[in-house]
Each structure stands twice: as C-alpha cells, then as structure tokens.
Design an enzyme around this catalytic site. Structure first.
Site, PDB file in Angstrom:
ATOM      1  N   ASP A  80      -6.057  -9.322 -38.791  1.00 13.11           N
ATOM      2  CA  ASP A  80      -5.640 -10.255 -37.727  1.00 13.11           C
ATOM      3  C   ASP A  80      -5.292 -11.677 -38.170  1.00 13.11           C
ATOM      4  O   ASP A  80      -4.254 -12.182 -37.767  1.00 13.11           O
ATOM      5  CB  ASP A  80      -6.703 -10.299 -36.625  1.00 13.11           C
ATOM      6  CG  ASP A  80      -6.158 -10.776 -35.290  1.00 13.11           C
ATOM      7  OD1 ASP A  80      -4.961 -10.553 -35.026  1.00 13.11           O
ATOM      8  OD2 ASP A  80      -6.919 -11.377 -34.519  1.00 13.11           O
ATOM      9  N   ARG A 110      -6.134 -11.950 -23.159  1.00  6.36           N
ATOM     10  CA  ARG A 110      -6.103 -13.403 -23.313  1.00  6.36           C
ATOM     11  C   ARG A 110      -5.486 -14.059 -22.082  1.00  6.36           C
ATOM     12  O   ARG A 110      -4.485 -13.589 -21.562  1.00  6.36           O
ATOM     13  CB  ARG A 110      -5.292 -13.787 -24.561  1.00  6.36           C
ATOM     14  CG  ARG A 110      -6.141 -13.758 -25.813  1.00  6.36           C
ATOM     15  CD  ARG A 110      -5.369 -14.282 -26.995  1.00  6.36           C
ATOM     16  NE  ARG A 110      -4.521 -13.270 -27.573  1.00  6.36           N
ATOM     17  CZ  ARG A 110      -3.209 -13.312 -27.607  1.00  6.36           C
ATOM     18  NH1 ARG A 110      -2.555 -14.338 -27.107  1.00  6.36           N
ATOM     19  NH2 ARG A 110      -2.520 -12.343 -28.158  1.00  6.36           N
ATOM     20  N   CYS A 167       1.680  -4.085 -31.454  1.00  2.58           N
ATOM     21  CA  CYS A 167       2.921  -3.639 -32.085  1.00  2.58           C
ATOM     22  C   CYS A 167       2.657  -2.957 -33.431  1.00  2.58           C
ATOM     23  O   CYS A 167       3.513  -2.943 -34.310  1.00  2.58           O
ATOM     24  CB  CYS A 167       3.891  -4.804 -32.265  1.00  2.58           C
ATOM     25  SG  CYS A 167       4.554  -5.409 -30.720  1.00  2.58           S
TER      26      CYS A 167
HETATM   27  C1  SPV Z   1      -4.254 -10.200 -30.281  1.00  8.42           C
HETATM   28  O1  SPV Z   1      -3.974 -10.052 -29.097  1.00  8.42           O
HETATM   29  O2  SPV Z   1      -3.459 -10.636 -31.110  1.00  8.42           O
HETATM   30  C2  SPV Z   1      -5.579  -9.809 -30.767  1.00  8.42           C
HETATM   31  C3  SPV Z   1      -6.635  -9.619 -29.803  1.00  8.42           C
HETATM   32  O3  SPV Z   1      -5.796  -9.766 -31.952  1.00  8.42           O
HETATM   33  S1  SPV Z   1      -7.167 -11.105 -29.148  1.00  8.42           S
HETATM   34  O4  SPV Z   1      -8.481 -11.389 -29.706  1.00  8.42           O
HETATM   35  O5  SPV Z   1      -7.215 -10.937 -27.751  1.00  8.42           O
HETATM   36  O6  SPV Z   1      -6.259 -12.155 -29.530  1.00  8.42           O
HETATM   37 MN    MN Z   2      -4.253 -10.869 -33.018  1.00 12.30          MN
END
Ligand code: SPV
Ligand code: MN
Length: 635
Positions: free
Chosen positions: A303, A96, A286
């Site tokens: 998630d 990200r 984590c």
């Molecule tokens: C996170 O980083 O919390 C994820 C992957 O679940 S992302 O889609 O990159 O946010």
């Molecule tokens: Mn996430």
C-alpha cells in the site's frame, strides 16, 4: 524527567496506573507528555493505558478488543471479525470519507487547490476540537508508539497514536512495526507524527460509531498531526495508514524524496537467478494487492512506500507498513491463490464487514456456496434484505477487507525489514480502463513515466463513498491523499528521477481492457505475464516496439511468457487486438488530461511538452495510416 503536574493528578484520580506512567516517563520526551495531557483533558477518557512493545501489552489489546466486542472470534485460530458503522448502503463507515477529510491551511494561504479538500486551519481546529470535547467519555484511551518503516532506518518516521478503539490499536499491531523502544532514541525531540482518534459514542448493541454525521478527519500539516473522530473504518481511523500518508507526502515534498501509494514486490523470473524489485500504484480496488501477491513472486508491501535517493545514488524504497489491509472481494482460490490460502488457514487475521454464519466468514466472489443468512455489516442479514431506502444489501460489503501481517506469509520477501530498503528498478502505474490503454506499456524515459503516472485514469470503485464506475483522473493513484499542489508534487518526481544514476523504468498496466461485447480481454492472472515482461525489459533481455505513447511488447516474447508462466496459448489475434494503439481514444484521453491539468497553475512545463508531443504524434500516425487503430505490426 520528573512527573509533570498534570500526570500527578491523573495518577491521583486513578486515570493512569503507576506502571503505565513510568512507561511514559522512561521516554523522557516532553512533547509526548504535552500531547497526551492536552488530548486527555479534551477527550476525557476514564482510563489511559500505555502500550509498550512488550508481548504482554500487545496481548492486552488483542484480548480487550474481543472483550469489548469490537472484534469477535471466528472458527479458525487467530481469526476475528470486526464491523464498521452502517446506516444505509449510501450512508456508512465502510470506506474512506473524502468529503469530511480536510487539509487545514494557514489563514495567510489564499490559494485555491482544485483537487485538495482544504479548510482554514483555525476554523477547522475550532470545529473538530469542539466535536472531540468529551468524545472518549466512558472509554479507555490507548497510547501507542509505532515506527513507519523498518526499525533503525534512515527512511523511517516515528508515530504516536492515541485511540479509544481496541480494533484500531489491534489493526495497527498487525500493520505497523512497534515503536516504543524507537521513541527512546528520539532524545526528547518532536520529530514524529501524531494521531488522535476517537470512535465517539458507540451504539448499544454493537460497538460502532453512533453518529456518523460528526465524522471528521482533519489534517494539520503545520503540527504534523491528524485528528480523526466518529469513525472506525481503517482508512478513516488508523493514523498510520492514509492519514500518515498525507503527512508523509508533505514531508517528502519539502525534503526531496517520495511518499507514494505504492506496493513493493520482488520479481523472480524463471530460469534467471535474480530478483528485481518493482513498486506500483493503482487506485483502490484495481488489483494492487493481487499484483503484489502474484504467485511465485514475493511481497514487500501492498500500500504505502517511502522512496529515497540512497547512498549508492539508486532509488531505494521501503514499505512503511508490515501488514496488509486488503480488499477481500473476489479473493478466491483461482484468481488470488496466495491470499486465499492465507485467509483460510490459522493465523492472526481481522476480517471486516463480511458475512459470518456459524463462525465462518463469507465474502463476495469467494468462489464458494453461500448461506442465505447470517450476520454482516448491516446487522442480521438474509438474502434479499433491503436498507431503509429499498436498496438491496449484499452479503458482504464490496469494500470489505482483511488485515494480516506479511511476515507470516510464505511469499513474504526476505528484505521486508531491511533498513536500507530495496533497490527499485520498476514502477507500475495502472487504472481501471476499459477501452484506451494497452495491457502493458513502457515509458520512453523517466519524465514520460512521470507523465504516465500523472495521467492514470480509472473508473471509480466501492473503496470510497460515492458513485461507482465514473471515469476519473488518478495521478499516481495519490490524488485522494495530496496535500501539496499537483504541480509541486510532479516537479518533485521530475527532480527525484534526475538525481538518480539510473531511474526506475516506468510501465503503465491496464488489467481491465474490454472487448466489443464488454467482456474483459484478459484473465486475472495474465498480469503475471505483463509484470514479467517489464522485468525482462529492465535487464535488456527483450526488444520492444516504439509507439508515440511508449514501448509495447513483441508478440513472440509474450507468447513465450504466457507459455512459461501460465501454460496458456496466447494467440496473435488477441495480441493484435490488445496492443493496438487506439489513437482516437488516446487523443481523447490526452484532451481530458489537458482539461483537468489546466485547472492548476503550478503544472511544470515538461508535462505540457510531453502531452503535446504525444498528441501530435498520435494524430500524425492516424493520418499516415488513414485509420484509428494502429496495429503493432504497422510500426
Ligand atoms: C485504499 O483505499 O487505497 C486502501 C484502503 O488501501 S484505505 O485504508 O481505506 O485507504
Ligand atoms: Mn491504498
């Protein structure tokens, strides 16, 4: 609905087929038509393809992503590999991009938000719309409809996605429920989120974004939309994932429910005929997915969750997704048996940013022997290869991931798609903390639970771009996604719990406690014992020891749980060390919490009351025992 003039022109120009236009007309929604024509005119793709919920349409996306090279087939049926942009180990699209993710604020808003990247809305829109002008030239723009949450559910929010990436669209098929038919039930309203995404121009040899300097992810709360361009990494590109999480937080805070960075799982204690549902938030990397996938338990989601005060006045939650975008690093047969089995058997899986040799994917910590060359996120790879800055390139990116559907897993929970969600009785919060919090701790009550979630501290990982291993406060593991002041967000939590007949019990976990030699105290699967202890607490099956920061387990209960679930002996010496109350470290942590939270003026009074109470009690305890580490047996 007649055909809007714009669409008549698209039809004449051959931009859209009659059949696809009919699919849009059938929705009878002017807002949908206006959004599409506005962004088609801006982004200038050479084709518009409308994807309904039909198998035929979804297969089209799956086939095209291979045809255009955004994914390639691997050795097992249904397995594909996708790569995201890479220049160097510090300049890439493998995680990200926090810096270029901005929340657009109206010009009247003169407040400063210490932890939110904000930008003036007009300036932000001017900038990104200019970047997006012509960004889909030569590309096909897919128009997609999805449902965030189970279909036909009071929880759920519909979402429209425009993207010129087949990979993004394919990932969304695995991760989200179809929504084309659901859009018909809107009866023409604008009650949906929308997301516009473009990869921008692609590199010639491999279809990844050519110019990452133009990567932008701008969140427009006023319009309920997010514009994202010049990227492909799912956390940046997929509208329905972290972009919708932000819009969801805004909506939930205005409507007294919760949008959280939570997994949801079913706990099935041995010899007790019951299922207890738990949710939980951990910062990226984590152990969140591996908690949700613990052996013998069932997964609802890993998630993002919506939680509401349900008709029965209990807290219910749903997974807004139906798939997993999980970190693949360290997934091996020993530590994550369920995930490993799923990744090594035929099913639809997108691997991203791992090493491929002879159509077999390899990743860091997979517990297998590795070839010393192949193709990975950096291109052609061999052992010891370095980037332009001389930094060694690992065989797979530490944030490499896999994408798959939950319902195909043997441990999928049967309530996954229930429109009423599941009643949540437990919330876990945890971070990567080597020296302060015990492995499991139960908060005294809901408010202390909110405080506990608000004071998660964690060492940074590779899931975001930037330095790793720096200790950071991660309130509810949601700070990266906040779009309202932290205080407002916490007040919403306080109020939510107060409106429930019996709020969930809140537990803090810490899987990362280390001993004096710097080694982890616990095995990776020990987390099964901690979560099962929480399950017993919810049903009043075991007692606990009260400390200033919450309740900790009694040794004999853990000893038994280790025996039952892991067939392991848990020594009393280990227990005493792990569950000591480290007053000095805890007070320092509270001081850090205080320093951080002082930066914002909206923090609610209950937060300060709890902080001061816990700190005073820890100091009194220290004085009383004349030592800094208080053993469980001292209470
Ligand atoms: C996170 O980083 O919390 C994820 C992957 O679940 S992302 O889609 O990159 O946010
Ligand atoms: Mn996430």
């Amino acid at each position: 609905m007649g055909i809007p003039n714009k669409f008549k022109i698209y039809l004449q120009k051959g931009l859209i087929t009659k059949l696809d236009l009919e699919k849009l007309i059938e929705l009878d929604n002017n807002y949908v038509m206006t959004i599409i024509s506005n962004f088609i005119d801006l982004c200038k793709p050479n084709k518009i393809t409308v994807i309904s919920d039909s198998k035929e349409d979804i297969d089209y996306v799956r086939q095209k992503t291979i045809q255009v090279g955004e994914e390639s087939k691997l050795n097992l049926e249904g397995h594909t590999i996708h790569y995201d942009g890479f220049e160097t180990m510090s300049d890439h699209d493998q995680a990200r991009d926090k810096e270029h993710t901005q929340v657009l604020l109206p010009i009247e808003d003169k407040n400063t938000y210490p932890w939110i990247n904000t930008m003036n809305r007009k300036e932000g829109l001017d900038e990104i719309l200019e970047i997006m002008d012509g960004c889909m030239k030569g590309h096909e723009c897919l128009v997609r409809f999805f449902c965030l949450g189970p279909k036909r559910s009071k929880f759920s929010i519909l979402a429209l996605q425009l993207t010129d990436s087949f990979y993004v669209a394919h990932s969304e098929d695995l991760l989200y429920r179809e929504g084309y038919e659901e859009f018909k039930t809107l009866n023409g309203s604008n009650n949906f989120f929308y997301f516009i995404h473009s990869t921008g121009p692609l590199k010639d040899n491999i279809p990844v974004t050519k110019d990452l300097t133009k990567r932008r992810i701008y969140i427009d709360l006023e319009e309920g939309r997010v514009l994202s361009c010049y990227n492909t990494y799912a956390g940046n590109s997929l509208g329905l994932k972290k972009l919708a999480l932000r819009l969801g937080i805004f909506k939930a805070n205005n409507e007294d429910w919760l949008t959280e960075h939570y997994f949801i799982m079913g706990l099935h204690p041995k010899e007790k005929n019951r299922t207890t549902y738990a949710a939980g938030a951990f910062p990226s990397a984590c152990g969140k997915t591996s908690t949700a996938m613990l052996p013998g338990q069932t997964i609802v989601g890993d998630d993002i969750a919506y939680l509401r005060i349900w008709d029965d006045k209990f807290c219910h939650g749903v997974n807004i997704e139906r798939g997993i975008f999980g970190i693949i690093k360290d997934v091996n047969i020993k530590d994550d048996p369920e995930i490993f089995k799923a990744l090594t058997s035929p099913r639809e899986v997108i691997f991203s940013n791992v090493l491929v040799n002879d159509e077999v994917p390899y990743w860091l910590g997979d517990g297998r022997e590795h070839p010393d060359d192949g193709f990975n996120f950096s291109g052609k790879w061999h052992e010891g290869i370095r980037d332009k800055n001389g930094i060694e390139i690992p065989l797979a990116h530490p944030n490499a991931r896999y994408t798959m559907k939950i319902n195909e897993l043997s441990n999928a929970d049967k309530m996954l798609n229930d429109p009423n969600g599941v009643a949540i009785n437990i919330i876990f919060y945890g971070g990567r903390d080597s020296d302060t919090m015990p492995p499991i701790l139960e908060s005294i009550d809901w408010k202390e639970g909110v405080f506990s979630g608000a004071s998660i501290e964690s060492e940074t990982t590779s899931a975001t771009i930037g330095k790793e291993g720096v200790r950071k406060m991660q309130p509810m593991a949601n700070l990266d996604f906040l779009v309202v002041p932290l205080g407002t967000y916490l007040k919403n939590h306080e109020k939510f719990g107060a409106s429930l007949i019996s709020p969930p019990k809140v537990f803090a976990t810490n899987y990362f406690l280390k001993n004096k030699e710097g080694k982890y105290h616990n095995g990776i699967l020990d987390k099964l014992v901690w979560v099962m202890w929480a399950e017993l607490r919810v049903h009043d099956d075991v007692d606990a020891i009260k400390t200033p920061i919450g309740y900790i387990p009694i040794y004999s209960d853990l000893k038994e749980l280790f025996k039952i679930y892991l067939n392991k002996h848990y020594s009393e010496a280990d227990y005493l060390e792990q569950f000591s109350i480290r007053t000095e470290n805890l007070v320092q942590k509270l001081n850090r919490v205080e320093n951080m939270y002082k930066e914002e003026r909206w923090i609610p009074p209950f937060f300060w009351d709890i902080l001061n109470k816990q700190r005073n009690e820890l100091l009194t305890l220290q004085k009383h025992h004349n030592k800094i580490n208080i053993l469980p047996t001292d209470f």
